[in-house]
Write an enzyme that holds these catalytic residues in place. Structure first.
Site, short mmCIF file in Angstrom:
data_model
loop_
_atom_site.label_atom_id
_atom_site.label_comp_id
_atom_site.label_asym_id
_atom_site.label_seq_id
_atom_site.Cartn_x
_atom_site.Cartn_y
_atom_site.Cartn_z
N TRP A 259 3.03 -10.29 -5.36
CA TRP A 259 2.40 -11.49 -5.92
C TRP A 259 0.95 -11.27 -6.33
O TRP A 259 0.35 -12.11 -6.99
CB TRP A 259 2.45 -12.63 -4.88
CG TRP A 259 1.64 -12.29 -3.65
CD1 TRP A 259 0.29 -12.50 -3.48
CD2 TRP A 259 2.10 -11.66 -2.45
NE1 TRP A 259 -0.11 -12.04 -2.24
CE2 TRP A 259 0.98 -11.53 -1.59
CE3 TRP A 259 3.35 -11.22 -2.01
CZ2 TRP A 259 1.09 -10.94 -0.32
CZ3 TRP A 259 3.45 -10.65 -0.74
CH2 TRP A 259 2.34 -10.51 0.08
N HIS A 260 0.35 -10.16 -5.92
CA HIS A 260 -1.07 -9.94 -6.17
C HIS A 260 -1.26 -9.13 -7.45
O HIS A 260 -0.88 -7.97 -7.53
CB HIS A 260 -1.72 -9.22 -4.98
CG HIS A 260 -3.18 -8.90 -5.19
ND1 HIS A 260 -4.20 -9.60 -4.58
CD2 HIS A 260 -3.78 -7.94 -5.93
CE1 HIS A 260 -5.37 -9.08 -4.94
NE2 HIS A 260 -5.13 -8.07 -5.76
N GLU B 102 2.60 -6.08 -2.06
CA GLU B 102 2.27 -7.48 -2.40
C GLU B 102 2.73 -7.76 -3.83
O GLU B 102 1.94 -7.64 -4.78
CB GLU B 102 0.75 -7.72 -2.28
CG GLU B 102 0.23 -7.70 -0.86
CD GLU B 102 -1.16 -8.30 -0.72
OE1 GLU B 102 -1.76 -8.70 -1.74
OE2 GLU B 102 -1.65 -8.39 0.42
N ASP C 12 -3.30 -14.36 -7.28
CA ASP C 12 -2.03 -14.43 -6.57
C ASP C 12 -1.18 -15.46 -7.27
O ASP C 12 -1.65 -16.55 -7.60
CB ASP C 12 -2.24 -14.85 -5.11
CG ASP C 12 -3.05 -13.83 -4.34
OD1 ASP C 12 -2.91 -12.63 -4.62
OD2 ASP C 12 -3.83 -14.25 -3.45
N ALA D 67 -8.20 -8.19 3.40
CA ALA D 67 -9.33 -7.30 3.17
C ALA D 67 -10.52 -7.77 3.98
O ALA D 67 -10.72 -8.96 4.19
CB ALA D 67 -9.68 -7.30 1.70
N GLN E 221 -14.03 -14.93 1.96
CA GLN E 221 -13.24 -13.83 2.50
C GLN E 221 -13.61 -13.57 3.96
O GLN E 221 -12.74 -13.26 4.78
CB GLN E 221 -13.47 -12.57 1.65
CG GLN E 221 -12.55 -11.40 2.01
CD GLN E 221 -11.07 -11.69 1.75
OE1 GLN E 221 -10.74 -12.48 0.86
NE2 GLN E 221 -10.20 -11.06 2.51
N SER F 270 -12.36 -7.37 -0.83
CA SER F 270 -11.25 -8.08 -1.46
C SER F 270 -11.37 -8.00 -2.97
O SER F 270 -12.44 -8.20 -3.54
CB SER F 270 -11.25 -9.55 -1.05
OG SER F 270 -10.31 -10.26 -1.86
N HIS G 259 -10.18 -10.07 -4.85
CA HIS G 259 -10.39 -11.44 -5.32
C HIS G 259 -11.86 -11.73 -5.57
O HIS G 259 -12.21 -12.60 -6.35
CB HIS G 259 -9.80 -12.44 -4.32
CG HIS G 259 -8.30 -12.49 -4.37
ND1 HIS G 259 -7.61 -13.19 -5.32
CD2 HIS G 259 -7.36 -11.89 -3.59
CE1 HIS G 259 -6.31 -13.05 -5.11
NE2 HIS G 259 -6.13 -12.25 -4.08
ZN ZN Z 1 -4.26 -11.44 -3.60
#
Ligand code: ZN
Length: 218
Positions: A190-191, A188, A139, A125, A104, A130, A132
């Site tokens: 897609w997230h 977002e 995603d 982020a 990240q 993040s 993630h």
């Molecule tokens: Zn994401």
């Protein structure tokens, strides 16, 4: 509405007749109060949890050494979701999952170098912030990739399918449309963040965010 009111009145009358109405009201009020105070924030090894759900956003970070990898249960649900989307002729694909603090850091630096920090902060982020890094975020995209990582993903069959079905697999659209001021991120579609089916259903029904639902982290 009228019918409901009538039913409520009758119930109240019946309860009053039994002498338990006040008690019941009190109990209900208590339940509401408990429910409101119910969101419990705990911290373990620098990681924040609300009601047991890991919480990370722009204001609440994760320690740099926190590297759990991909959450197995979340990934299983994601794979199931992708597989089952095929039954509706939807070509949903996995795009990214777990990301370490270091990765990240590299990503964020490259975005800042490219677009400047103000712009980068709207879509990326800072390291340690993040979702993630939690191993609970993924995603997704479309097989043809033309709208991947774009707001227009929601207009693709895959984006629509995700919007309608992700919660039944335990995922929420973590950064919804119109909630930019609350989440700190642009929309977002897609997230996805894994929170389990119960909470995902609630968040989906209430069209809310983790920040609003938990009343935390804003
Ligand atoms: Zn994401």
């Amino acid at each position: 509405m009228k019918k409901l009111f009538l039913a409520a009145s009758i119930t109240s009358l019946m309860l009053t007749a039994c002498g338990t109405y006040d008690e019941t009201v009190e109990q209900n009020n208590q339940q509401v109060a408990e429910k409101k105070d119910q969101h419990k924030v705990t911290r373990k090894d620098g990681v924040t949890y609300v009601d047991g759900h890991l919480f990370v956003n722009k204001k609440v970070g994760l320690p740099s050494e926190y590297a759990p990898g991909e959450n197995v249960k979340a990934r299983m649900q994601l794979d199931r979701m992708i597989q089952e989307s095929r039954q509706d002729d939807v070509n949903l694909v996995f795009r990214s999952g777990f990301r370490s603090y270091e990765t990240q850091q590299q990503l964020y630096s490259s975005y800042v170098a490219k677009d400047g920090q103000a712009a980068a902060d709207k879509y990326s982020a800072k390291p340690g912030h993040s979702e993630h890094q939690s191993g609970l975020a993924f995603d997704v995209g479309s097989a043809n990739a033309s709208d991947d990582f774009k707001t227009s993903f929601v207009k693709t069959p895959e984006g629509q399918w995700v919007k309608d079905h992700a919660h039944t697999y335990g995922f929420i659209i973590r950064y919804p449309e119109g909630k930019e001021a609350i989440t700190g991120y642009q929309y977002e579609p897609w997230h996805l963040r894994y929170v389990g089916k119960d909470l995902a259903q609630t968040i989906h029904n209430e069209e809310t965010t983790l920040e609003e639902y938990f009343e935390f982290g804003q």
